[in-house]
Design a protein around this motif. Structure first.
Motif, PDB file in Angstrom:
ATOM      1  N   ALA A  55       0.836  -1.206   0.000  1.00  0.00           N
ATOM      2  CA  ALA A  55       0.000   0.000   0.000  1.00  0.00           C
ATOM      3  C   ALA A  55       0.868   1.253   0.000  1.00  0.00           C
ATOM      4  CB  ALA A  55      -0.920  -0.004   1.222  1.00  0.00           C
ATOM      5  N   LEU A  56       1.981   1.193   0.728  1.00  0.00           N
ATOM      6  CA  LEU A  56       2.859   2.354   0.906  1.00  0.00           C
ATOM      7  C   LEU A  56       3.561   2.766  -0.389  1.00  0.00           C
ATOM      8  CD1 LEU A  56       4.308   4.208   3.106  1.00  0.00           C
ATOM      9  CD2 LEU A  56       6.122   2.494   3.052  1.00  0.00           C
ATOM     10  N   GLN A  57       4.145   1.801  -1.094  1.00  0.00           N
ATOM     11  CA  GLN A  57       5.007   2.139  -2.237  1.00  0.00           C
ATOM     12  C   GLN A  57       4.238   2.777  -3.410  1.00  0.00           C
ATOM     13  OE1 GLN A  57       8.893  -0.655  -1.642  1.00  0.00           O
ATOM     14  NE2 GLN A  57       7.126  -1.697  -2.510  1.00  0.00           N
ATOM     15  N   PRO A  58       3.083   2.244  -3.817  1.00  0.00           N
ATOM     16  CA  PRO A  58       2.337   2.943  -4.880  1.00  0.00           C
ATOM     17  C   PRO A  58       1.782   4.294  -4.426  1.00  0.00           C
ATOM     18  CG  PRO A  58       1.609   0.654  -4.652  1.00  0.00           C
ATOM     19  CD  PRO A  58       2.459   0.956  -3.465  1.00  0.00           C
ATOM     20  N   TYR A  59       1.408   4.360  -3.138  1.00  0.00           N
ATOM     21  CA  TYR A  59       0.812   5.605  -2.634  1.00  0.00           C
ATOM     22  C   TYR A  59       1.819   6.756  -2.685  1.00  0.00           C
ATOM     23  CZ  TYR A  59      -1.635   8.920   0.323  1.00  0.00           C
ATOM     24  OH  TYR A  59      -2.244  10.053   0.792  1.00  0.00           O
ATOM     25  N   PHE A  60       3.037   6.499  -2.223  1.00  0.00           N
ATOM     26  CA  PHE A  60       4.066   7.537  -2.201  1.00  0.00           C
ATOM     27  C   PHE A  60       4.970   7.497  -3.433  1.00  0.00           C
ATOM     28  CE2 PHE A  60       3.237   7.206   2.450  1.00  0.00           C
ATOM     29  CZ  PHE A  60       2.885   8.522   2.660  1.00  0.00           C
ATOM     30  N   LYS A  61       4.704   6.536  -4.338  1.00  0.00           N
ATOM     31  CA  LYS A  61       5.532   6.384  -5.544  1.00  0.00           C
ATOM     32  C   LYS A  61       7.010   6.270  -5.165  1.00  0.00           C
ATOM     33  CE  LYS A  61       2.429   8.608  -8.848  1.00  0.00           C
ATOM     34  NZ  LYS A  61       1.235   8.456  -8.028  1.00  0.00           N
ATOM     35  N   CYS A  62       7.277   5.310  -4.270  1.00  0.00           N
ATOM     36  CA  CYS A  62       8.626   5.094  -3.758  1.00  0.00           C
ATOM     37  C   CYS A  62       8.951   3.606  -3.793  1.00  0.00           C
ATOM     38  CB  CYS A  62       8.740   5.619  -2.327  1.00  0.00           C
ATOM     39  SG  CYS A  62       7.635   4.761  -1.150  1.00  0.00           S
ATOM     40  N   CYS A  63      10.200   3.269  -3.519  1.00  0.00           N
ATOM     41  CA  CYS A  63      10.606   1.865  -3.516  1.00  0.00           C
ATOM     42  C   CYS A  63      11.741   1.673  -2.519  1.00  0.00           C
ATOM     43  CB  CYS A  63      11.050   1.432  -4.911  1.00  0.00           C
ATOM     44  SG  CYS A  63      11.503  -0.314  -5.024  1.00  0.00           S
TER      45      CYS A  63
END
Length: 242
Positions: A138-146
């Motif tokens: 949920a976190l990575q797509p939401y903040f566009k991070c990896c």
């Protein structure tokens, strides 16, 4: 019926209660939004003050909204026992909402101490712990991070610490990929440098949580100030009613 300056106090108290009513609804809405829309972050925070402060503000928002009706009725009808009850309940709510606001502010300064370590420790648990997996996905797509940057490496490199991403064809989770169709995901997982998000999730999440906690704290303290005004006016009107 009160006359003169007491009448001014009476209508000022009524107006203050209307503002408190709006404030209570606002606190409730912000608290619900925080818990419902951002609950996936709790597992990676390493600290439950964020959720606790939101929960306190939700409960207080409901009570303050209901009690504001009591204050309005007591002011218009000039009922002393209702004004006294209103004052006592407002005082208790003032303490609670102030604690909620302070918790939000304290959390803002504490977040950096635990969050990075908690996120780093959760990386090997990805795909082995459902809660951790859901949180990262949920976190990575939401903040566009990896991933998280460690020792000056790219943030994507942290996924090498997870046994599921140590092969050449899968180096990052699917949730890191900019595009989610099957062909793009396969290409992204094999060559994340060009096809995966490159932002540091820790930095993105830290900035978001600190700013949001400041909002929670500010709203809590703002409502506390409104409650002080309500207490002062209700006390003044109580003393002026014969």
């Amino acid at each position: 019926m009160v006359e003169g300056f007491a009448k001014v106090i009476k209508y000022a108290l009524f107006l203050a209660n209307v503002i408190i009513l709006v404030g209570g609804v606002s606190v409730f809405a912000v608290g619900v939004w925080t818990l419902a829309d951002r609950s996936f972050m709790e597992r990676l925070l390493g600290n439950d003050l964020y959720v606790t402060s939101a929960a306190i503000l939700i409960a207080t928002g409901v009570v303050v909204t209901v009690i504001s009706f009591l204050g309005c009725f007591g002011a218009i009808k000039e009922v002393k026992c209702m004004l006294l009850t209103f004052f006592i309940i407002l005082f208790m709510m003032f303490i609670v909402v102030l604690i909620g606001g302070i918790l939000g502010y304290v959390f803002r300064s504490e977040v950096e101490k635990q969050m990075h370590q908690e996120m780093l420790m959760s990386v090997p648990l990805y795909k082995n712990d459902t809660t951790v997996t859901d949180a990262w996905d949920a976190l990575q797509p939401y903040f566009k991070c990896c991933g998280i940057a460690v020792n000056y490496d790219q943030s994507q490199e942290v996924w090498k610490r997870n046994s599921n991403f140590q092969s050449s064809d899968k180096r990052v989770p699917e949730s890191c990929c900019r595009r989610r169709d099957q062909a793009s995901v396969r290409q992204c997982q094999g060559d994340p440098g060009n096809y995966a998000y490159d932002k540091d999730c820790y930095m993105e999440m830290k900035d978001f949580v600190k700013n949001h906690a400041l909002i929670l704290g500010g709203i809590g303290i703002g409502i506390a100030c409104l409650l002080i005004v309500g207490m002062m006016l209700s006390c003044a009107l109580f003393l002026m009613i014969n």
